[in-house]
Design a protein around this motif. Structure first.
Motif, short mmCIF file in Angstrom:
data_model
loop_
_atom_site.label_atom_id
_atom_site.label_comp_id
_atom_site.label_asym_id
_atom_site.label_seq_id
_atom_site.Cartn_x
_atom_site.Cartn_y
_atom_site.Cartn_z
N UNK A 124 0.84 -1.20 0.00
CA UNK A 124 0.00 0.00 0.00
C UNK A 124 0.87 1.24 0.00
N UNK A 125 0.44 2.22 -0.79
CA UNK A 125 1.11 3.53 -0.80
C UNK A 125 0.00 4.57 -0.71
N UNK A 126 0.09 5.46 0.28
CA UNK A 126 -0.96 6.46 0.46
C UNK A 126 -0.42 7.87 0.28
N UNK A 127 -1.34 8.76 -0.11
CA UNK A 127 -0.95 10.17 -0.19
C UNK A 127 -2.14 11.05 0.22
N UNK A 128 -1.83 12.26 0.64
CA UNK A 128 -2.85 13.22 1.06
C UNK A 128 -2.58 14.53 0.35
N UNK A 129 -3.62 15.19 -0.17
CA UNK A 129 -3.39 16.49 -0.83
C UNK A 129 -2.90 17.53 0.18
N UNK A 130 -1.62 17.55 0.42
CA UNK A 130 -1.04 18.49 1.37
C UNK A 130 -1.02 19.88 0.76
N UNK A 131 -1.13 20.92 1.62
CA UNK A 131 -1.06 22.28 1.10
C UNK A 131 0.28 22.54 0.42
N UNK A 139 1.32 20.34 7.88
CA UNK A 139 0.53 19.28 7.24
C UNK A 139 0.02 18.29 8.28
N UNK A 140 0.92 17.89 9.16
CA UNK A 140 0.60 16.92 10.21
C UNK A 140 -0.61 17.38 11.03
N UNK A 141 -0.69 18.69 11.25
CA UNK A 141 -1.78 19.22 12.06
C UNK A 141 -3.03 19.55 11.24
N UNK A 142 -2.90 19.48 9.93
CA UNK A 142 -4.04 19.90 9.11
C UNK A 142 -4.08 19.13 7.78
N UNK A 143 -4.15 17.81 7.88
CA UNK A 143 -4.22 17.00 6.66
C UNK A 143 -5.60 17.17 6.03
N UNK A 144 -5.72 16.89 4.74
CA UNK A 144 -6.99 17.01 4.04
C UNK A 144 -8.00 16.02 4.65
N UNK A 145 -7.57 14.79 4.84
CA UNK A 145 -8.35 13.76 5.53
C UNK A 145 -7.46 13.16 6.62
N UNK A 146 -8.07 12.51 7.64
CA UNK A 146 -7.25 11.99 8.76
C UNK A 146 -6.40 10.78 8.37
N UNK A 147 -5.44 11.03 7.51
CA UNK A 147 -4.59 9.96 6.96
C UNK A 147 -3.77 9.27 8.05
N UNK A 148 -3.30 10.03 9.04
CA UNK A 148 -2.39 9.42 10.02
C UNK A 148 -3.13 8.57 11.05
N UNK A 149 -4.31 9.03 11.46
CA UNK A 149 -5.10 8.22 12.40
C UNK A 149 -5.47 6.89 11.74
#
Ligand code: NCC
Length: 276
Positions: A124-131, A139-149
């Motif tokens: 699996x490889x994931x990505x998040x539309x980071x600012x 980014x860690x404090x404001x991801x587009x979706x809760x990718x880390x949780x």
């Protein structure tokens, strides 16, 4: 502005884009209690090098393509988001070596990320539309979706499955390449999973075949081969600068135009296979 040729574009992409993933020792992640869940090594050092690779877009035009056998004949196959193989083997094959998913798929209930077996084969490889140009702490404090949780929850359920998260720098480096080679300003949203995955595979594989990213004669408004949903924006783009990505891929294609028309197939060289 100067319009680069295909080989020039390939060299520029190779020179200016680096596939980077998050590792457990990367600041500020290294400070977090769940840092050990992140891989110790870079995706590229764990997964490459590979010979022939297939990138399978999720386009509706894969329906009735009969490309399954051809796709499975590659050493590695990349798929996207919630795209299934079960029931569609004849057209898309059954091998999944890597699955690139966006953070929306990880977080929205409807994709059953934590419970569906769809995600449990391959890497699996994931990505998040980071600012754009934000630092990692922002980014860690404001991801587009809760990718880390969701990442932490998934890792607890599937500790043995390799699972990487792409560094936002990679997505914006790819975006920059799209922008630099277009005459107009493009929207400041990250490239689509399809194009990010294509560039990722170009850095792992000797040769990459991309299927139905540039639509074949089967071109349709059917969004995905696995759903009854029609929207031309899936092929042309709305949020993602998809049309521009496709323009770039068309220019870099080393296969025949005929292959696009009949098979929806583009041939791209891996970065290690080109001399710049
Ligand atoms: O649709 P999506 O992508 O999952 O498709 C994967 C990649 O295939 C290429 N594609 C797809 C359909 C089509 N008709 N033509 C194509 O060329 C694109 O390169 C695309 O990236 C994404 O990029 O992550 C995207 O994800 C979906 C959605 O989040 C997931 O499918 C989960 O359902 C986005 N759709 C929405 O947000 C509604 C889509 O914009 C992009």
């Amino acid at each position: 502005r100067l319009k680069l040729s295909g080989p020039e574009l390939l060299c520029q992409l190779k020179r200016k884009v680096e596939v980077l993933s998050l590792t457990s020792d990367l600041h500020p992640f290294s400070m977090l209690p769940w840092a050990p869940q992140l891989p110790a090594q870079q995706l590229t050092s764990e997964l490459g090098p590979l010979k022939s690779c297939a990138v399978v877009s999720s386009a509706g035009s894969l329906r009735h393509s009969g490309l399954g056998k051809e796709i499975d004949s590659h050493d590695a196959v990349m798929r996207f988001n919630a795209a299934p193989t079960s029931g569609f083997e004849k057209d898309v094959g059954s091998k999944t070596t890597m699955r690139l998913i966006n953070s929306q798929v990880m977080a929205s209930e409807e994709y059953r990320f934590l419970s569906s077996s769809l995600y449990s084969s391959g890497v699996l490889v994931a990505w998040d539309p980071a600012p754009f140009s934000s630092d990692l702490t922002q980014w860690l404090n404001r991801t587009d979706y809760p990718i880390f949780a969701q990442y932490q929850r998934y890792r607890r359920l599937h500790p043995q499955q390799p699972f990487f998260i792409l560094h936002p720098r990679f997505e914006w480096q790819v975006w920059q390449q799209v922008q630099e080679n277009m005459a107009e300003s493009i929207q400041k949203n990250p490239p689509s999973s399809g194009f990010l995955g294509t560039v990722l595979m170009m850095s792992l594989c000797e040769v990459v075949h991309v299927y139905e990213f540039l639509p074949s004669k089967r071109k349709t408004e059917l969004c995905h081969y696995y759903q009854h949903f029609y929207d031309a924006a899936c092929t042309l783009g709305a949020y993602h600068p998809l049309l521009y990505e496709k323009n770039l891929v068309k220019r870099m294609n080393q296969g025949a135009d005929r292959d696009i028309y009949t098979h929806g197939r583009v041939t791209l060289p891996g970065f290690n296979a080109i001399n710049c």
